[in-house]
Structures are given as structure tokens and as C-alpha cells.
Design a protein around this motif. Sequence first.
Motif, PDB file in Angstrom:
ATOM      1  N   VAL A 272      15.490 -16.729 -41.432  1.00  8.21           N
ATOM      2  CA  VAL A 272      16.509 -16.853 -39.684  1.00  8.21           C
ATOM      3  C   VAL A 272      17.132 -15.534 -40.789  1.00  8.21           C
ATOM      4  O   VAL A 272      17.329 -15.028 -41.798  1.00  8.21           O
ATOM      5  CB  VAL A 272      17.547 -17.916 -39.698  1.00  8.21           C
ATOM      6  CG1 VAL A 272      18.510 -16.940 -39.017  1.00  8.21           C
ATOM      7  CG2 VAL A 272      16.750 -19.412 -39.523  1.00  8.21           C
ATOM      8  N   ARG A 273      16.844 -14.828 -39.742  1.00  4.22           N
ATOM      9  CA  ARG A 273      16.778 -12.906 -39.941  1.00  4.22           C
ATOM     10  C   ARG A 273      18.834 -12.472 -39.180  1.00  4.22           C
ATOM     11  O   ARG A 273      19.293 -11.581 -39.822  1.00  4.22           O
ATOM     12  CB  ARG A 273      15.961 -11.547 -39.296  1.00  4.22           C
ATOM     13  CG  ARG A 273      14.828 -12.555 -40.013  1.00  4.22           C
ATOM     14  CD  ARG A 273      13.477 -11.101 -39.492  1.00  4.22           C
ATOM     15  NE  ARG A 273      12.705 -11.348 -39.806  1.00  4.22           N
ATOM     16  CZ  ARG A 273      12.035 -10.466 -41.261  1.00  4.22           C
ATOM     17  NH1 ARG A 273      12.604  -9.460 -41.294  1.00  4.22           N
ATOM     18  NH2 ARG A 273      10.653 -10.996 -41.155  1.00  4.22           N
ATOM     19  N   THR A 274      19.029 -12.864 -38.016  1.00  2.00           N
ATOM     20  CA  THR A 274      20.172 -13.338 -37.395  1.00  2.00           C
ATOM     21  C   THR A 274      20.712 -14.242 -37.344  1.00  2.00           C
ATOM     22  O   THR A 274      20.076 -15.601 -36.676  1.00  2.00           O
ATOM     23  CB  THR A 274      19.516 -12.814 -35.895  1.00  2.00           C
ATOM     24  OG1 THR A 274      19.423 -11.266 -35.672  1.00  2.00           O
ATOM     25  CG2 THR A 274      21.167 -12.416 -34.922  1.00  2.00           C
ATOM     26  N   PHE A 275      22.117 -14.633 -37.972  1.00  2.00           N
ATOM     27  CA  PHE A 275      22.806 -15.545 -37.998  1.00  2.00           C
ATOM     28  C   PHE A 275      23.940 -14.495 -37.313  1.00  2.00           C
ATOM     29  O   PHE A 275      25.241 -14.534 -37.595  1.00  2.00           O
ATOM     30  CB  PHE A 275      23.735 -16.302 -39.296  1.00  2.00           C
ATOM     31  CG  PHE A 275      22.356 -16.209 -39.872  1.00  2.00           C
ATOM     32  CD1 PHE A 275      22.313 -17.329 -40.513  1.00  2.00           C
ATOM     33  CD2 PHE A 275      21.723 -15.313 -41.023  1.00  2.00           C
ATOM     34  CE1 PHE A 275      21.693 -18.194 -41.813  1.00  2.00           C
ATOM     35  CE2 PHE A 275      21.276 -15.749 -42.095  1.00  2.00           C
ATOM     36  CZ  PHE A 275      20.384 -17.513 -42.212  1.00  2.00           C
ATOM     37  N   ALA A 276      24.390 -15.055 -36.451  1.00  2.00           N
ATOM     38  CA  ALA A 276      25.423 -15.712 -34.802  1.00  2.00           C
ATOM     39  C   ALA A 276      26.271 -16.184 -35.206  1.00  2.00           C
ATOM     40  O   ALA A 276      25.708 -17.306 -35.370  1.00  2.00           O
ATOM     41  CB  ALA A 276      24.431 -14.849 -33.848  1.00  2.00           C
ATOM     42  N   LEU A 314      25.472 -11.439 -37.435  1.00  2.00           N
ATOM     43  CA  LEU A 314      26.367 -10.779 -36.002  1.00  2.00           C
ATOM     44  C   LEU A 314      27.601 -11.306 -35.534  1.00  2.00           C
ATOM     45  O   LEU A 314      27.697 -12.644 -34.896  1.00  2.00           O
ATOM     46  CB  LEU A 314      25.665 -11.058 -34.692  1.00  2.00           C
ATOM     47  CG  LEU A 314      25.905 -10.298 -32.825  1.00  2.00           C
ATOM     48  CD1 LEU A 314      25.787  -8.583 -33.448  1.00  2.00           C
ATOM     49  CD2 LEU A 314      24.552 -10.597 -32.309  1.00  2.00           C
ATOM     50  N   LEU A 315      28.428 -10.796 -35.815  1.00  2.00           N
ATOM     51  CA  LEU A 315      29.859 -10.993 -35.121  1.00  2.00           C
ATOM     52  C   LEU A 315      30.579 -11.466 -34.201  1.00  2.00           C
ATOM     53  O   LEU A 315      31.037 -10.430 -33.991  1.00  2.00           O
ATOM     54  CB  LEU A 315      31.137 -11.233 -36.762  1.00  2.00           C
ATOM     55  CG  LEU A 315      32.862 -11.781 -36.397  1.00  2.00           C
ATOM     56  CD1 LEU A 315      32.371 -12.731 -36.720  1.00  2.00           C
ATOM     57  CD2 LEU A 315      33.407 -10.928 -37.720  1.00  2.00           C
ATOM     58  N   PRO A 355      25.946  -2.503 -43.398  1.00  2.00           N
ATOM     59  CA  PRO A 355      25.067  -3.196 -42.446  1.00  2.00           C
ATOM     60  C   PRO A 355      24.811  -4.907 -42.323  1.00  2.00           C
ATOM     61  O   PRO A 355      24.098  -5.595 -41.367  1.00  2.00           O
ATOM     62  CB  PRO A 355      23.072  -2.930 -42.536  1.00  2.00           C
ATOM     63  CG  PRO A 355      22.904  -2.596 -44.171  1.00  2.00           C
ATOM     64  CD  PRO A 355      24.549  -2.697 -44.201  1.00  2.00           C
ATOM     65  N   GLU A 356      25.321  -5.653 -43.236  1.00  2.00           N
ATOM     66  CA  GLU A 356      25.242  -6.846 -43.398  1.00  2.00           C
ATOM     67  C   GLU A 356      25.613  -7.235 -41.844  1.00  2.00           C
ATOM     68  O   GLU A 356      25.842  -8.812 -41.907  1.00  2.00           O
ATOM     69  CB  GLU A 356      25.681  -7.710 -44.947  1.00  2.00           C
ATOM     70  CG  GLU A 356      25.162  -6.962 -45.966  1.00  2.00           C
ATOM     71  CD  GLU A 356      24.789  -5.666 -46.650  1.00  2.00           C
ATOM     72  OE1 GLU A 356      24.378  -5.366 -47.476  1.00  2.00           O
ATOM     73  OE2 GLU A 356      26.387  -5.240 -46.310  1.00  2.00           O
ATOM     74  N   VAL A 357      27.255  -7.404 -42.182  1.00  2.00           N
ATOM     75  CA  VAL A 357      27.900  -7.762 -40.691  1.00  2.00           C
ATOM     76  C   VAL A 357      28.125  -6.696 -39.839  1.00  2.00           C
ATOM     77  O   VAL A 357      28.007  -5.278 -39.682  1.00  2.00           O
ATOM     78  CB  VAL A 357      29.407  -8.130 -41.259  1.00  2.00           C
ATOM     79  CG1 VAL A 357      29.759  -8.477 -40.176  1.00  2.00           C
ATOM     80  CG2 VAL A 357      29.212  -9.027 -42.038  1.00  2.00           C
ATOM     81  N   GLN A 358      28.065  -7.089 -38.326  1.00  2.00           N
ATOM     82  CA  GLN A 358      27.159  -6.038 -37.077  1.00  2.00           C
ATOM     83  C   GLN A 358      28.996  -6.379 -36.422  1.00  2.00           C
ATOM     84  O   GLN A 358      28.598  -7.808 -35.729  1.00  2.00           O
ATOM     85  CB  GLN A 358      26.604  -6.366 -36.414  1.00  2.00           C
ATOM     86  CG  GLN A 358      26.306  -5.764 -35.525  1.00  2.00           C
ATOM     87  CD  GLN A 358      24.536  -5.369 -34.441  1.00  2.00           C
ATOM     88  OE1 GLN A 358      23.657  -5.779 -35.266  1.00  2.00           O
ATOM     89  NE2 GLN A 358      24.793  -4.832 -33.132  1.00  2.00           N
ATOM     90  N   LEU A 359      29.231  -5.979 -35.709  1.00  2.00           N
ATOM     91  CA  LEU A 359      30.482  -6.421 -34.872  1.00  2.00           C
ATOM     92  C   LEU A 359      29.569  -6.679 -32.950  1.00  2.00           C
ATOM     93  O   LEU A 359      29.660  -5.880 -32.706  1.00  2.00           O
ATOM     94  CB  LEU A 359      31.596  -6.285 -34.901  1.00  2.00           C
ATOM     95  CG  LEU A 359      33.012  -6.439 -33.928  1.00  2.00           C
ATOM     96  CD1 LEU A 359      33.035  -8.102 -34.778  1.00  2.00           C
ATOM     97  CD2 LEU A 359      33.971  -5.437 -34.384  1.00  2.00           C
TER      98      LEU A 359
END
Length: 574
Positions: A272-276, A314-315, A355-359
Amino acid sequence: MSASPQTVIDEAEQQRLLGLYLPAMRARFKAEINRLTRLDMAEMLRDHPDAAALAFPLTYLYGWHWLREHVSEPYREGVLAAFRAPERRFLMRLLVEAGSARAFIEGYIEHWRQAPPGGPVQQAQLLELLARQGGDPQRLAEHMLTAWRGLGLFTQTLKVAYSGLAKQEKQRYGDMLGEADQERLKLVDALPEPAKPGTPRFAKLGIIPAMGCPQTCRHCMFIWRPLKPTDPDPQKVYRTVESLTDSVLFTGGDLTRHLDAFYDGIRAMRQVRTFAILLNGDFADTPERTEEVIGRMAAAVRGRPKHWSKAHVLLQISFDEFHQEVIVDRHGRLKERIPVRKIANIVECAPRHAPEVQLALLHKQTALNFSTDVLHKGVFARLVNELGARGHQVQVLATRPAARLKTHPLTGEKGRVLKDMNFVLARHPDVPILLTSSTIDGYGRAELMEPGETVKERELLQQVLEQGPPPGEAFDIDLMFWFNGWATLFNAVHICLGDLYRDGVQRILARQRKDPLTQALHRFDRRLPTLYAEIRPDLQALIDKATGPHHLFHMLTEDPEVRLHMTRRLIEAA
């Protein structure tokens, strides 16, 4: 004896919140009165012989009930303070002082009886009504109250209404994979497989560790939440999901109490690449607590082995006029449901972990979205002010309108809403934050919201029913995997395709491919309303009630017996 510093701070905060609460409640009250005087009350009274004369007083009798349902007594006069024009002053007094609906009507009658002749049209209408009742004010009051009772409004409190909806939801979840669903799935299992289907790849999948949220937001689609799983197997869920997608959404209301499952998922799902993850932001009590939570998300990403897929979080934070609404607590004090300062803590913290967390801030569309007012008024302006007080400058990089026209909920005019926006903090110019808005489907608590509060998708609904959906518009049938084993649809968590632990993923995937109801939902198949009407008499009522096509097709499939009937008929027609 002088007040303590804490008391002074508390009272200052109450005054600040009062400055938010009163304008918000005035706007809601005014919107309801305008809606009813413009057309809706006359429409509700259309079959009454005195409809024209009754529409005005019964609109304000509605206002009397509305104030008692939505505004605590100490704040009612403050809410009405802005509506003190001479010709309406007596109405405002009655709205505050009348102790009952009858007292309001009697006061209204008496005002126009005592007023000098030659007043506005409402006086002439009242005196004509009075003459028809033989000049007897008590007979007229009863006549007006009988007309009011015939409308069936405010027959129960919101608390009681919410309780009734919760019972319906509880039954809906209780029927999940019950006898009717099992019979339906047997029909699906018996259908032939398409040639060489292969293992699908999904754009995204969902994981629901548990359903729950301590908040009671007025627009929430859920009221009753299923109980926590008794014997979950998260690792099986993780293995299943990572074999099918590289993008996953953890959701379930608010997952603040289940963050360990999210961290574990980041460490477990190598593909998995995106963890929303969807949170309401209530965890961010202090900058330190905010740093702890978001820092652990970033650390979980950084701690993945180097040979695994490069990933990020992706928070997604719920942020709108409802999550941040100012309300009155049980002690009569004002409070923000989820304070803006908590969202400011998150906005301050998240860019430090890029870049680990995007809001991304998730916003629900209101009348403000029809102009740049959404940036300069309401909750976003409150956030900008809070960040400004901390020394931050917010810079809007880009805005994007929605692709199709929508109806302004207050004026009825067509226009484009501002849907998406990118902004940055000046200290972090290379770390954009997304604000994206969507409409509210009218189920759960949202079923009881006032018509003018949010943007609807009625135009899209009409297009879907008459012509089919426009290109790119679909009912989302990607899968949600629950820790209790259920595998449900993204846009319809009441439709379950099986139990992962008992049925296995291959059977669930086969059902999703073969299920004619799932596929019909995906394309908004216009046969479904007709099939519903074959065994239920209230199709038109559901269409009238629906806030958009997703809401309608959700309602059409909530009953397991209806789902079974639709599946049988779709199979017959194949």
C-alpha cells in the motif's frame, strides 16, 4: 472580591463564542422564516380554504416552535435582537414571551384587533378570518391551531426523532447477513462466472476497525453504531486489502480511539502506498498531543522497510460549519463542538511531517460555497484568524469550482460552488494543504436538517432519473472491510457481500463481480426505482425526500427484503 484570572478568561471565551453563536442562529432562523413566507407555508396549506390568510401567522408560529427546539431560553432574545423593525416588533415579543402555541396565536389575534385600522395586509387578513368566526377571538384561535396541527410539524422533539432514527439504523445493522441477505447471496453465488475474471485491482479499499464517534453532529449520517467486533483478525484484513489495492482508507466515524490499528496497518501492508484516515480532529487538544499523534503516523511510514512500496499518510480532517458549530452544553454554557483551535493545531503540525503526512480538510457545502464567502466568512475565516493570532500567514494557492451548476439553498438561483482549494502556511510554502467540499446526503441525523442549511444534488438526481448519470458519475461499490468480518460497499455500508472470515475473499470478490444489484447501483440503473415500487408503495415520497441520487439509491436498498426482490428481478431480466 475580584474575579479570578481563570473566571475572567472563561467569561471572555463565552463572549467570543456568543459572537459566533448568535449570528449563526439568527441566520438559521431567518432562512427558515424566509423559506416559509416565500412559498413553503402556502404550499403546505394549499388545500386549506384560508391558506392565504393563515400562511403568515403560521410561519411565525413555526418560528415560535423552532426557537424552543433549537435555542436555549437565555439566548432567544439575543437571537431575535437583530429583527426589531417596528412592523415586526410585536412578533419578536410574542416569539420570546408567549408561553405556549395558543398564547402566541391569541397574542397575534389581539395585536391586530387593537391596532389602528389601515395596517398591513396581515391585519386585513386577520380581521377577515375573525369575521368568519363570528368575531369570536377564541374560536379563531382554535381555528388557526387546528390548521397548524394539521401540518404535523414539531410533533416530537429532535431528541425523540433521533432516537427513532437510531432504532431504524440498529435494526438495519441487525438484519445484516440475515435470512433475506443470505437468500440473496445464494442467488448471486449460483450465477455463472465471467470467463477468466482474474484478481481485480481496486483504486481504493476501506478498512473499518469499528464504528463510533463521541460527537453528535447534526449532519452525521450515522446515529446508532454497530457494536465493536468481538473476535477481530486485523492481520487477515490487512493481508486481504494489500493484495487488492495500493490505496486504503481507514474510517468508521472517528478513529481517534483506534489509532493503534492505523499505525499497525501502515507497518503491515507493504504494497500500500496511500494510507488515508478520516478523523474529526478532536484529538488535537494541545500542540504536544497533536505532535504525538501526527508524529507517530510519520514515524510509522519512515519505519517501513526500504524495499517496501514508498508510502505516505493522507490525514483527512472533518472541518465545516457543523463539526465546528457553537452549541449550548447541558449546563447552559456555549462551546465549540470541535474547537477551531484544535484544527489550527493540526494545520500547524502537519506540514512539519511532510512528505510522510499530507493534510486534507473535508468541508460540507453550504450557501457560503457559492462565492468566495466560503474563504472569508464562516469556519475557514475562523481558522485563518486563529492561525493569524499565532503568527501564521495563510496563502491561498488555487481554487476550483464544481463541474456542474447547483441550486443556492437560500435564494433558489443556479450557480457554481467553490469545491476545492489549496492553501499553504507562509512558513511552509512548499507543503500545500487541501480543502475539498462535498454535499451532505440526507440520512441519519442529516434527515432532520433544515432545507436551507446545505447544498443539495437535486438537479443531478433529476438527470439520473430521466437520462442516466453524466460521464464519470457513479455509485461507489468499492469494498469496505470491517474488523468484524463484514465486506460492504463504500456508498452503501448496509449492503454486505459476506463475512471475510467465514466466506473468504475470493467468494466476496466473485459476489461483487456477479451481483446484479451491486452492478446496477454502480451505474445508477433506472430500473431500480421501478423494482422498488413493485413491493413498496412510497417511491414518490422517497424521490421527494432525496437530497441527491446517492441518497435515493441508498434509501431504495435499505430493506433486505427489497434487496432480495431487486436481485431476483434483475436476474430474471438478464
